[in-house]
Design an enzyme around this catalytic site. Structure first.
Site, PDB file in Angstrom:
ATOM      1  N   LYS A 129       1.267  -0.907   0.020  1.00  0.00           N
ATOM      2  CA  LYS A 129       0.354   0.000   0.719  1.00  0.00           C
ATOM      3  C   LYS A 129       0.885   1.255   0.031  1.00  0.00           C
ATOM      4  O   LYS A 129       1.993   0.897   0.663  1.00  0.00           O
ATOM      5  CB  LYS A 129      -0.650   0.026   1.267  1.00  0.00           C
ATOM      6  CG  LYS A 129      -2.205   0.452   1.227  1.00  0.00           C
ATOM      7  CD  LYS A 129      -3.373  -0.125   0.594  1.00  0.00           C
ATOM      8  CE  LYS A 129      -4.661   0.346   0.542  1.00  0.00           C
ATOM      9  NZ  LYS A 129      -5.067   0.577  -0.109  1.00  0.00           N
ATOM     10  N   ASP A 169      -7.397   4.705  -4.025  1.00  0.00           N
ATOM     11  CA  ASP A 169      -7.683   4.300  -2.895  1.00  0.00           C
ATOM     12  C   ASP A 169      -8.280   5.668  -2.829  1.00  0.00           C
ATOM     13  O   ASP A 169      -8.458   7.070  -3.765  1.00  0.00           O
ATOM     14  CB  ASP A 169      -6.772   4.404  -2.081  1.00  0.00           C
ATOM     15  CG  ASP A 169      -7.415   3.433  -0.527  1.00  0.00           C
ATOM     16  OD1 ASP A 169      -7.823   2.406  -0.483  1.00  0.00           O
ATOM     17  OD2 ASP A 169      -7.550   4.845   0.176  1.00  0.00           O
TER      18      ASP A 169
HETATM   19  P1  NDP Z   1     -13.058   8.046  -2.094  1.00  0.00           P
HETATM   20  O1  NDP Z   1     -11.737   9.414  -2.195  1.00  0.00           O
HETATM   21  O2  NDP Z   1     -13.454   8.166  -3.848  1.00  0.00           O
HETATM   22  O3  NDP Z   1     -14.194   8.894  -1.695  1.00  0.00           O
HETATM   23  C1  NDP Z   1     -14.162   8.402  -0.084  1.00  0.00           C
HETATM   24  C2  NDP Z   1     -15.243   8.621   1.014  1.00  0.00           C
HETATM   25  O4  NDP Z   1     -14.977   8.754   2.247  1.00  0.00           O
HETATM   26  C3  NDP Z   1     -15.900  10.335   0.675  1.00  0.00           C
HETATM   27  O5  NDP Z   1     -17.231  10.561   0.445  1.00  0.00           O
HETATM   28  C4  NDP Z   1     -15.462  10.956   1.904  1.00  0.00           C
HETATM   29  O6  NDP Z   1     -15.665  12.767   1.871  1.00  0.00           O
HETATM   30  C5  NDP Z   1     -15.073  10.022   2.569  1.00  0.00           C
HETATM   31  N1  NDP Z   1     -14.130  10.376   3.580  1.00  0.00           N
HETATM   32  C6  NDP Z   1     -13.221  10.005   3.673  1.00  0.00           C
HETATM   33  N2  NDP Z   1     -12.105  10.810   5.120  1.00  0.00           N
HETATM   34  C7  NDP Z   1     -12.799  11.040   5.329  1.00  0.00           C
HETATM   35  C8  NDP Z   1     -13.522  10.898   7.738  1.00  0.00           C
HETATM   36  N3  NDP Z   1     -11.884  11.615   7.849  1.00  0.00           N
HETATM   37  N4  NDP Z   1     -14.615  11.217   7.425  1.00  0.00           N
HETATM   38  C9  NDP Z   1     -15.388  10.592   7.242  1.00  0.00           C
HETATM   39  N5  NDP Z   1     -15.945  11.029   5.910  1.00  0.00           N
HETATM   40  C10 NDP Z   1     -14.682  10.397   4.859  1.00  0.00           C
HETATM   41  O7  NDP Z   1     -12.101   7.040  -1.529  1.00  0.00           O
HETATM   42  P2  NDP Z   1     -12.753   5.105  -2.099  1.00  0.00           P
HETATM   43  O8  NDP Z   1     -14.570   5.369  -1.978  1.00  0.00           O
HETATM   44  O9  NDP Z   1     -11.654   4.648  -2.420  1.00  0.00           O
HETATM   45  O10 NDP Z   1     -12.085   4.511  -0.483  1.00  0.00           O
HETATM   46  C11 NDP Z   1     -13.065   4.963   0.631  1.00  0.00           C
HETATM   47  C12 NDP Z   1     -12.915   3.127   2.147  1.00  0.00           C
HETATM   48  O11 NDP Z   1     -13.235   1.982   0.960  1.00  0.00           O
HETATM   49  C13 NDP Z   1     -11.177   3.616   2.113  1.00  0.00           C
HETATM   50  O12 NDP Z   1     -11.623   2.675   3.818  1.00  0.00           O
HETATM   51  C14 NDP Z   1     -10.735   2.229   0.940  1.00  0.00           C
HETATM   52  O13 NDP Z   1      -9.089   2.272   1.282  1.00  0.00           O
HETATM   53  C15 NDP Z   1     -11.875   1.409   0.900  1.00  0.00           C
HETATM   54  N6  NDP Z   1     -11.342   1.024  -0.421  1.00  0.00           N
HETATM   55  C16 NDP Z   1     -11.684   0.764  -1.549  1.00  0.00           C
HETATM   56  C17 NDP Z   1     -10.754   0.554  -2.527  1.00  0.00           C
HETATM   57  C18 NDP Z   1     -11.743   1.288  -4.005  1.00  0.00           C
HETATM   58  O14 NDP Z   1     -10.976   0.358  -4.735  1.00  0.00           O
HETATM   59  N7  NDP Z   1     -11.046   2.413  -4.304  1.00  0.00           N
HETATM   60  C19 NDP Z   1     -10.921  -0.875  -2.561  1.00  0.00           C
HETATM   61  C20 NDP Z   1     -10.596  -1.566  -0.853  1.00  0.00           C
HETATM   62  C21 NDP Z   1     -11.236  -0.416  -0.396  1.00  0.00           C
HETATM   63  P3  NDP Z   1     -14.738  13.889   1.640  1.00  0.00           P
HETATM   64  O15 NDP Z   1     -15.428  14.021  -0.266  1.00  0.00           O
HETATM   65  O16 NDP Z   1     -15.658  14.636   2.371  1.00  0.00           O
HETATM   66  O17 NDP Z   1     -13.739  13.433   1.946  1.00  0.00           O
END
Ligand code: NDP
Length: 449
Positions: A129, A169
């Site tokens: 990662k 991510d």
């Molecule tokens: P994105 O950046 O596309 O979206 C993240 C989302 O989570 C946004 O809505 C963001 O809101 C919110 N968020 C981020 N940080 C915080 C926080 N501290 N408090 C509240 N909301 C928060 O990321 P992904 O959708 O790709 O990833 C989301 C999760 O899924 C992560 O844990 C990632 O590790 C996991 N994941 C992702 C994969 C992928 O293929 N993308 C694969 C497997 C797991 P805001 O816009 O306000 O920051």
């Protein structure tokens, strides 16, 4: 404390002492160690061969400076990371996260989880990662591009389709992967498609990769429901987040007959009892890079925005946390249980705290950990690598069928392993033990390296 529990506790204490100040990494290790007692008792050779200590020590950790120039001409400095955790099963594989909260402890927790998740997919990929404390919010396209180019100018020397293959991510989507791949190609003079996944469809990407993590979670929950003799039909679902994973989890839940009534971002959550209008949400979050509060403003009378409290206050039968680590606390878990929630499946990595998981374990809630439920993203990345290696391109339908089969396989593996180790229905234990034994057996075969 039994002898085995003592062994596992000693190993955990050693991890904490060797990695001071890395709370998220300690938490991820603890969560896996909570399940290892029965394996160590049944197969002492894993502990005797030092497999557990070796698993907790990354094979390589890279930290580097990322200098770039903002639109005002000011020089900015960020820190870049890549933790190449374990390559017993294949090249290091795992995403890059760009978020101000990123530091070594976050990258190591994500990399550690990734080892077991990747093993669970049954595909030949190791765990790694990376990322940076760079905050992409509010940055122009030009700034994002210059940052990505600088980041790759250091990282490229550590990558390769047989060595280390990053993906996206939090904060890293198709745009960023494009800039990173462009710079890799320029520096190396190689069109090495298999070096990054999550690419655009016209330049080596796979169908369904964008949707894969969210779709995969929904497929996994469908299996959990099937195991209980039921389905999604008409069920209330709450999904936290509104990024890549959340959007496509919502899409597939709707296609499978469920109704997602709430989602969120870091500023609050929105409730729409008629069901989230996904086209509108995609337009706001995906195209305009706006906020979920904008959604409520455009759905006057139907939706409400809540800026304080927790999205887990909203009563639901199925909860899918898809935002970030430790977003679902013990108090949230108590509320979900009290409101009659039946299933919690992690779309994000480690969104539920250890205390929340314990609360679910004491209740009738079926809890699916991220390393099983969100493995669809990395699994489809591995399918993208397969297509790149054979210079082939599969249809959406075929790729989605492969994804659904993989999720079904992971679900079966978790339940079978939980049964085998005397904890029927315990997905967390099943996922941890099945992932661990798969990678541990490969490590034993490869010798002390
Ligand atoms: P994105 O950046 O596309 O979206 C993240 C989302 O989570 C946004 O809505 C963001 O809101 C919110 N968020 C981020 N940080 C915080 C926080 N501290 N408090 C509240 N909301 C928060 O990321 P992904 O959708 O790709 O990833 C989301 C999760 O899924 C992560 O844990 C990632 O590790 C996991 N994941 C992702 C994969 C992928 O293929 N993308 C694969 C497997 C797991 P805001 O816009 O306000 O920051």
């Amino acid at each position: 404390m039994s002898k085995v529990d003592e062994t596992v506790q000693d190993l955990y204490d050693e991890v904490v002492a060797r990695n001071p100040g890395e709370a998220e990494f300690h938490q991820a290790v603890r969560e896996v160690f909570d399940s290892l007692g029965p394996v160590v008792a049944r197969h002492p050779h894993y502990a005797d061969a030092g497999i557990i200590e070796r698993l907790c020590e990354p094979e390589r950790q890279i930290i580097f400076r990322v200098p770039w120039v903002d639109d005002a001409g000011r020089v900015r400095i960020n820190r870049g990371f890549r933790v190449e955790f374990n390559s017993a099963l294949g090249p290091y594989k795992g995403g890059l996260r760009f978020h101000p909260s990123v530091y070594l402890g976050v990258v190591k927790f994500l990399g550690f989880e990734q080892i077991f998740k990747n093993a669970l997919t049954g595909l030949p990929i190791g765990g790694g990662k990376g990322g940076s404390d760079f905050d992409p919010k509010g940055r122009s396209d030009g700034e994002i591009m210059r940052f990505c180019q600088s980041f790759m100018t250091e990282l490229y020397r550590h990558l390769g389709e047989h060595t280390d293959v990053p993906a996206g991510d939090i904060g890293v989507g198709g745009r960023e992967i494009g800039y990173l791949f462009g710079q890799y190609k320029r520096i190396t003079n190689r069109y090495e498609s298999g070096v990054l996944t999550g690419k655009g469809l016209s330049w080596g990407g796979s169908q369904v990769r964008t949707e894969a993590t969210g779709y995969g979670v929904a497929f996994f929950i469908r299996e959990m429901l099937r195991a209980r003799g039921t389905d999604f039909d008409g069920r209330r679902v709450v999904v936290s987040g509104s990024g890549n994973v959340a959007l496509y989890a919502i899409e597939k839940v709707h296609q499978l007959g469920g109704r997602v009534i709430a989602c969120s971002d870091s500023a609050g959550y929105v409730v729409d009892e008629e069901g989230i209008d996904l086209d509108l949400l995609k337009q706001i979050k995906g195209v305009e890079r706006g906020r979920v509060s904008d959604y409520a403003a455009l759905r006057v009378g139907a939706a409400r925005f809540v800026s304080s409290g927790s999205i887990w206050d909203v009563p639901t039968e199925i909860a899918i946390p898809c935002a970030t680590q430790n977003e679902l606390t013990e108090a949230d878990a108590d509320r979900l249980v009290g409101n009659g929630c039946a299933i919690v499946a992690e779309g994000a990595n480690m969104p539920a705290t250890r205390e929340a998981i314990k609360t679910f374990a004491k209740s009738t809630v079926a809890f699916a950990p991220g390393k099983a439920a969100n493995a669809g993203g990395v699994a489809t990345s591995a399918l993208e690598m397969q297509q790149n290696a054979s210079r082939d391109s599969w249809s959406f339908e075929y790729t989605e069928t492969r994804l659904a089969d993989i999720m079904r396989g992971i679900h079966e593996n978790c339940l079978r392993t939980a049964d085998e180790y005397g904890s029927p229905g315990d997905y967390a234990l099943g996922a941890n033990i099945a992932g661990f034994t798969h990678v541990a057996d490969a490590m034993l075969a490869l010798g002390v390296i």
